[in-house]
Design a protein around this motif. Sequence first.
Motif, PDB file in Angstrom:
ATOM      1  N   GLY A  34      21.738 -27.898   2.302  1.00 28.80           N
ATOM      2  CA  GLY A  34      21.252 -28.713   1.368  1.00 28.80           C
ATOM      3  C   GLY A  34      22.311 -29.574   0.795  1.00 28.80           C
ATOM      4  O   GLY A  34      23.590 -29.033   0.842  1.00 28.80           O
ATOM      5  N   HIS A  35      22.099 -30.688   0.250  1.00 32.62           N
ATOM      6  CA  HIS A  35      22.963 -31.720  -0.225  1.00 32.62           C
ATOM      7  C   HIS A  35      23.632 -30.944  -1.702  1.00 32.62           C
ATOM      8  O   HIS A  35      22.724 -30.017  -2.136  1.00 32.62           O
ATOM      9  CB  HIS A  35      22.656 -32.925  -0.447  1.00 32.62           C
ATOM     10  CG  HIS A  35      22.376 -33.541   0.772  1.00 32.62           C
ATOM     11  ND1 HIS A  35      23.453 -33.949   1.866  1.00 32.62           N
ATOM     12  CD2 HIS A  35      21.276 -34.306   1.540  1.00 32.62           C
ATOM     13  CE1 HIS A  35      22.729 -34.662   2.910  1.00 32.62           C
ATOM     14  NE2 HIS A  35      21.596 -34.704   2.510  1.00 32.62           N
ATOM     15  N   THR A  41      23.004 -23.074  -4.764  1.00 34.33           N
ATOM     16  CA  THR A  41      23.775 -22.097  -5.747  1.00 34.33           C
ATOM     17  C   THR A  41      22.843 -21.569  -6.773  1.00 34.33           C
ATOM     18  O   THR A  41      23.127 -20.621  -6.977  1.00 34.33           O
ATOM     19  CB  THR A  41      25.088 -22.949  -6.376  1.00 34.33           C
ATOM     20  OG1 THR A  41      25.760 -23.549  -5.396  1.00 34.33           O
ATOM     21  CG2 THR A  41      25.884 -22.037  -7.433  1.00 34.33           C
ATOM     22  N   MET A  42      22.096 -22.500  -7.545  1.00 36.58           N
ATOM     23  CA  MET A  42      21.172 -21.786  -8.362  1.00 36.58           C
ATOM     24  C   MET A  42      20.397 -20.667  -7.939  1.00 36.58           C
ATOM     25  O   MET A  42      20.004 -19.761  -8.643  1.00 36.58           O
ATOM     26  CB  MET A  42      20.429 -22.965  -9.157  1.00 36.58           C
ATOM     27  CG  MET A  42      19.710 -22.715 -10.341  1.00 36.58           C
ATOM     28  SD  MET A  42      20.760 -21.825 -11.630  1.00 36.58           S
ATOM     29  CE  MET A  42      21.435 -23.455 -12.432  1.00 36.58           C
ATOM     30  N   LEU A  43      19.989 -20.872  -6.704  1.00 39.15           N
ATOM     31  CA  LEU A  43      18.976 -19.854  -6.185  1.00 39.15           C
ATOM     32  C   LEU A  43      19.835 -18.538  -5.774  1.00 39.15           C
ATOM     33  O   LEU A  43      19.221 -17.573  -6.278  1.00 39.15           O
ATOM     34  CB  LEU A  43      18.264 -20.476  -4.638  1.00 39.15           C
ATOM     35  CG  LEU A  43      17.494 -19.473  -4.149  1.00 39.15           C
ATOM     36  CD1 LEU A  43      16.208 -19.164  -4.798  1.00 39.15           C
ATOM     37  CD2 LEU A  43      16.992 -19.975  -2.671  1.00 39.15           C
ATOM     38  N   LEU A  44      20.923 -18.761  -5.458  1.00 36.47           N
ATOM     39  CA  LEU A  44      21.829 -17.656  -5.029  1.00 36.47           C
ATOM     40  C   LEU A  44      22.118 -16.965  -6.519  1.00 36.47           C
ATOM     41  O   LEU A  44      21.925 -15.810  -6.682  1.00 36.47           O
ATOM     42  CB  LEU A  44      23.020 -17.939  -4.598  1.00 36.47           C
ATOM     43  CG  LEU A  44      22.980 -18.450  -3.083  1.00 36.47           C
ATOM     44  CD1 LEU A  44      24.451 -18.575  -2.587  1.00 36.47           C
ATOM     45  CD2 LEU A  44      22.278 -17.381  -2.060  1.00 36.47           C
ATOM     46  N   SER A 185      26.393 -23.054   3.598  1.00 42.16           N
ATOM     47  CA  SER A 185      27.457 -23.811   4.285  1.00 42.16           C
ATOM     48  C   SER A 185      27.106 -25.411   4.282  1.00 42.16           C
ATOM     49  O   SER A 185      25.932 -25.652   4.666  1.00 42.16           O
ATOM     50  CB  SER A 185      27.809 -23.337   5.665  1.00 42.16           C
ATOM     51  OG  SER A 185      28.730 -23.964   6.146  1.00 42.16           O
ATOM     52  N   HIS A 186      28.081 -26.236   3.998  1.00 43.38           N
ATOM     53  CA  HIS A 186      27.851 -27.682   4.299  1.00 43.38           C
ATOM     54  C   HIS A 186      28.079 -28.023   5.748  1.00 43.38           C
ATOM     55  O   HIS A 186      27.663 -29.038   6.153  1.00 43.38           O
ATOM     56  CB  HIS A 186      28.884 -28.468   3.402  1.00 43.38           C
ATOM     57  CG  HIS A 186      30.300 -28.218   3.845  1.00 43.38           C
ATOM     58  ND1 HIS A 186      31.121 -27.205   3.236  1.00 43.38           N
ATOM     59  CD2 HIS A 186      31.108 -28.798   4.744  1.00 43.38           C
ATOM     60  CE1 HIS A 186      32.266 -27.107   3.777  1.00 43.38           C
ATOM     61  NE2 HIS A 186      32.450 -28.246   4.678  1.00 43.38           N
ATOM     62  N   GLY A 203      16.502 -31.452  -3.615  1.00 46.41           N
ATOM     63  CA  GLY A 203      15.915 -31.672  -5.046  1.00 46.41           C
ATOM     64  C   GLY A 203      15.252 -30.471  -5.383  1.00 46.41           C
ATOM     65  O   GLY A 203      14.427 -30.544  -6.228  1.00 46.41           O
ATOM     66  N   GLY A 204      15.716 -28.996  -5.141  1.00 48.37           N
ATOM     67  CA  GLY A 204      15.179 -27.917  -5.727  1.00 48.37           C
ATOM     68  C   GLY A 204      14.166 -27.323  -4.938  1.00 48.37           C
ATOM     69  O   GLY A 204      13.419 -26.531  -5.396  1.00 48.37           O
TER      70      GLY A 204
END
Length: 215
Positions: A34-35, A41-44, A185-186, A203-204
Motif C-alpha cells: 500500500g502507499h 505500519t499501524m496494522l503491524l 515493502s514498497h 486508505g486503511g
Amino acid sequence: MIKIENVIKKNKNTTILHDINMNIPKGKCVGLIGHNGSGKTMLLKAICGFTKIDSGTIKVKGKEIVFGKEYIKDSGVIIEHPPFINYISAWDNLKILANINNKVEDKDIENTLLKTGLFNDKDRKVKTFSLGMKQKLRIAQAIMEDPEILILDEPFNGLDRDSVANLQDILMEFKLSGTTIVLTSHDERHIEALCDEVFILEGGKSIEHKVLAHA
C-alpha cells in the motif's frame, strides 16, 4: 498463528484502520502492500500490541493482544526505527539485547553478525554506521533469537543489491523452517519472491487479498 477480526483504529476524527480482517497461518509469509498512509505500519504496530485499537480483536497463537497488557511474544520486530545505543559497538548492542531473555549465547550473536554481513564491523560504534549498516543491525536484532514470528516493516530499506539478495535468502530460510512472517515493502518484487499471500491496503482498508502461485 495471527488472527485479526474487525479491527478499527482511529486517531481523533480520522479512521486509520477500517474493519480489518486477516487470518495468517503458521509458517506462511504474508505481505502488506500500500502507499504511504495506507495503514500498513499501524496494522503491524497493532499486531505487536504497540498501539491501542478502538474495536475488534487481534490474537497471536490464540492469545489476545491488548495494548498495555499483552504484547506479542517470541517475535522479531522491525517497525520504523528501533533505537540503538550509538556510542557502543554493534556487538555490544546485540549483547545487551541478548541479556534480556538469555536465549542466545555469544556464538549465536557471532553467527547473526556473519549472516547479516556485519561481522567485520562488529566492534565499530554504531554512530559510525551507514544507513544500510544500521538496517542490517535492525535485521540482526530481529532474527538473533530465532523467533517464531517476524514482523518486518520495510526491511529492505537502505540495503544495496547484494544485501537485498542476502536478506531474501535469510527470510526464505526462516520461512522454510516454519517461521510466520508479516512484512511490508514498497517494492512488489520482494513481496512476490517471498510471500504466500498478499493483502493490498488503501486508505486503511484491505481492498484485495491475493494468494500467490507459489504458495
